[in-house]
Design a protein around this motif. Structure first.
Motif, PDB file in Angstrom:
ATOM      1  N   ALA A   1       0.998   2.122  -6.424  1.00  0.00           N
ATOM      2  CA  ALA A   1       0.863   1.243  -5.262  1.00  0.00           C
ATOM      3  C   ALA A   1      -0.618   1.022  -5.004  1.00  0.00           C
ATOM      4  O   ALA A   1      -1.471   1.587  -5.690  1.00  0.00           O
ATOM      5  CB  ALA A   1       1.538   1.882  -4.043  1.00  0.00           C
ATOM      6  N   ILE A   2      -0.922   0.203  -4.019  1.00  0.00           N
ATOM      7  CA  ILE A   2      -2.320   0.025  -3.647  1.00  0.00           C
ATOM      8  C   ILE A   2      -2.810   1.316  -2.986  1.00  0.00           C
ATOM      9  O   ILE A   2      -2.258   1.752  -1.972  1.00  0.00           O
ATOM     10  CB  ILE A   2      -2.493  -1.186  -2.729  1.00  0.00           C
ATOM     11  N   ASN A   3      -3.807   1.930  -3.601  1.00  0.00           N
ATOM     12  CA  ASN A   3      -4.378   3.161  -3.074  1.00  0.00           C
ATOM     13  C   ASN A   3      -5.376   2.822  -1.969  1.00  0.00           C
ATOM     14  O   ASN A   3      -6.227   1.947  -2.137  1.00  0.00           O
ATOM     15  CB  ASN A   3      -5.073   3.954  -4.179  1.00  0.00           C
ATOM     16  N   LEU A   4      -5.276   3.532  -0.871  1.00  0.00           N
ATOM     17  CA  LEU A   4      -6.124   3.274   0.287  1.00  0.00           C
ATOM     18  C   LEU A   4      -7.286   4.264   0.323  1.00  0.00           C
ATOM     19  O   LEU A   4      -7.083   5.474   0.241  1.00  0.00           O
ATOM     20  CB  LEU A   4      -5.298   3.396   1.568  1.00  0.00           C
TER      21      LEU A   4
ATOM     22  N   ILE B   1      -9.620  -0.751  -0.243  1.00  0.00           N
ATOM     23  CA  ILE B   1      -8.791  -0.369  -1.380  1.00  0.00           C
ATOM     24  C   ILE B   1      -9.586   0.549  -2.291  1.00  0.00           C
ATOM     25  O   ILE B   1     -10.760   0.293  -2.564  1.00  0.00           O
ATOM     26  CB  ILE B   1      -8.320  -1.616  -2.154  1.00  0.00           C
ATOM     27  N   GLU B   2      -8.951   1.595  -2.747  1.00  0.00           N
ATOM     28  CA  GLU B   2      -9.582   2.501  -3.702  1.00  0.00           C
ATOM     29  C   GLU B   2      -9.123   2.129  -5.114  1.00  0.00           C
ATOM     30  O   GLU B   2      -7.933   2.089  -5.395  1.00  0.00           O
ATOM     31  CB  GLU B   2      -9.195   3.948  -3.408  1.00  0.00           C
ATOM     32  N   GLY B   3     -10.078   1.854  -5.986  1.00  0.00           N
ATOM     33  CA  GLY B   3      -9.738   1.523  -7.365  1.00  0.00           C
ATOM     34  C   GLY B   3      -9.192   0.111  -7.497  1.00  0.00           C
ATOM     35  O   GLY B   3      -9.375  -0.744  -6.619  1.00  0.00           O
ATOM     36  N   THR B   4      -8.493  -0.120  -8.590  1.00  0.00           N
ATOM     37  CA  THR B   4      -7.926  -1.443  -8.869  1.00  0.00           C
ATOM     38  C   THR B   4      -6.654  -1.646  -8.062  1.00  0.00           C
ATOM     39  O   THR B   4      -5.750  -0.808  -8.122  1.00  0.00           O
ATOM     40  CB  THR B   4      -7.594  -1.583 -10.367  1.00  0.00           C
TER      41      THR B   4
ATOM     42  N   ASN C   1       0.810  -1.221   0.000  1.00  0.00           N
ATOM     43  CA  ASN C   1       0.000   0.000   0.000  1.00  0.00           C
ATOM     44  C   ASN C   1       0.847   1.276   0.000  1.00  0.00           C
ATOM     45  O   ASN C   1       2.015   1.280   0.377  1.00  0.00           O
ATOM     46  CB  ASN C   1      -0.991  -0.010   1.166  1.00  0.00           C
ATOM     47  N   GLU C   2       0.222   2.356  -0.417  1.00  0.00           N
ATOM     48  CA  GLU C   2       0.895   3.642  -0.609  1.00  0.00           C
ATOM     49  C   GLU C   2       1.445   4.217   0.689  1.00  0.00           C
ATOM     50  O   GLU C   2       2.481   4.905   0.675  1.00  0.00           O
ATOM     51  CB  GLU C   2      -0.073   4.642  -1.251  1.00  0.00           C
ATOM     52  N   PHE C   3       0.776   3.978   1.820  1.00  0.00           N
ATOM     53  CA  PHE C   3       1.265   4.517   3.086  1.00  0.00           C
ATOM     54  C   PHE C   3       2.659   3.983   3.399  1.00  0.00           C
ATOM     55  O   PHE C   3       3.557   4.737   3.786  1.00  0.00           O
ATOM     56  CB  PHE C   3       0.302   4.173   4.235  1.00  0.00           C
ATOM     57  N   VAL C   4       2.830   2.689   3.220  1.00  0.00           N
ATOM     58  CA  VAL C   4       4.127   2.066   3.512  1.00  0.00           C
ATOM     59  C   VAL C   4       5.169   2.439   2.469  1.00  0.00           C
ATOM     60  O   VAL C   4       6.332   2.704   2.801  1.00  0.00           O
ATOM     61  CB  VAL C   4       3.976   0.534   3.610  1.00  0.00           C
ATOM     62  N   THR C   5       4.773   2.506   1.196  1.00  0.00           N
ATOM     63  CA  THR C   5       5.772   2.536   0.128  1.00  0.00           C
ATOM     64  C   THR C   5       6.144   3.903  -0.422  1.00  0.00           C
ATOM     65  O   THR C   5       7.226   4.044  -0.997  1.00  0.00           O
ATOM     66  CB  THR C   5       5.311   1.661  -1.048  1.00  0.00           C
ATOM     67  N   ARG C   6       5.288   4.915  -0.283  1.00  0.00           N
ATOM     68  CA  ARG C   6       5.658   6.196  -0.900  1.00  0.00           C
ATOM     69  C   ARG C   6       6.972   6.754  -0.345  1.00  0.00           C
ATOM     70  O   ARG C   6       7.836   7.182  -1.127  1.00  0.00           O
ATOM     71  CB  ARG C   6       4.535   7.232  -0.768  1.00  0.00           C
ATOM     72  N   PRO C   7       7.190   6.754   0.966  1.00  0.00           N
ATOM     73  CA  PRO C   7       8.482   7.233   1.453  1.00  0.00           C
ATOM     74  C   PRO C   7       9.660   6.393   0.953  1.00  0.00           C
ATOM     75  O   PRO C   7      10.763   6.916   0.773  1.00  0.00           O
ATOM     76  CB  PRO C   7       8.342   7.152   2.973  1.00  0.00           C
TER      77      PRO C   7
END
Length: 223
Positions: A134-137, A150-153, A116-122
């Motif tokens: 990434a997986i959008n939350l 999950i938001e979207g695909t 997910n984006e929270f973990v991976t964006r940084p």
């Protein structure tokens, strides 16, 4: 002129660990999870991921439960600590050099991950890569904080192909407009590897290594 893009999976491809798994270990050490139960469930999900049988929606609810309970301020502060004590030590010179090699060649570099984006964006930013799929939350409109859905695909298995296609379409592009390299370790990423112009099995798991060998794909043992 054909645009060159370099797509990178993250976990076990650019870093020698599963970032979501390690984030779970880290938050458990902070006292945010019941150690025995969380460890047991985390390991079960991880085995399902490696086997290609993971229910991604169920997993994301599990993986985000702690930060949903703790809230944004505490979670973001904990993630900054996670970056400095866990992730920075895991970013190896050869992985950073590979990303920079593509950037210096003028390629557009994108990290495409099922975490997910929270973990991976940084983590993506630590590699100097602003483009992240990434997986959008999904977020609660009232609080602005994540809901566990999950938001979207989800960018997982075939969903990675869909998300990359959406990324291209947003720039007025399609597969025929790009020359695409994709680096991944996982059999879960076979759909996107098959779409890439230059698939690179990177630190591949046993099943992906066998397929790459059979098909004559490049195999890169980065770590």
């Amino acid at each position: 002129m054909t645009l060159k893009i370099a797509l990178f999976d993250l976990d076990h491809t650019l870093i020698p660990m599963d970032s979501d798994y390690e984030w779970g270990v880290f938050t458990t050490a902070l006292g945010w999870n019941d150690p025995a139960e969380f460890t047991r469930r985390n390991e079960v999900y991880y085995q399902h991921y490696k086997a290609g049988t993971l229910d991604i929606h169920d997993y994301v609810r599990f993986a985000t439960a702690a930060i949903r309970r703790e809230g944004a301020i505490k979670s973001e502060a904990a993630h900054a600590q996670f970056m400095s004590t866990v992730i920075q030590k895991a970013i190896q010179t050869q992985a950073l050099a590979l990303v920079q090699q593509h950037q210096q060649a003028g390629d557009v570099v994108v990290i495409v991950t099922a975490t997910n984006e929270f973990v991976t964006r940084p983590i993506a930013l630590a590699f100097g890569v602003p483009e992240l799929i990434a997986i959008n939350l999904a977020r609660d409109p009232a609080t602005g904080w994540i809901t566990g859905e999950i938001e979207g695909t989800p960018s997982f298995r075939e969903g990675k192909v869909t998300r990359v296609e959406q990324w291209l379409a947003a720039r007025g592009l399609g597969w025929h407009d790009v020359e695409c390299s994709f680096y991944s370790d996982s059999i879960n990423d076979l759909p996107l590897l098959e779409k890439a112009t230059c698939p690179v099995a990177t630190n591949p798991d046993e099943r992906l290594r066998a397929i790459a060998t059979q098909r004559g794909w490049r195999i890169l043992d980065l770590f």
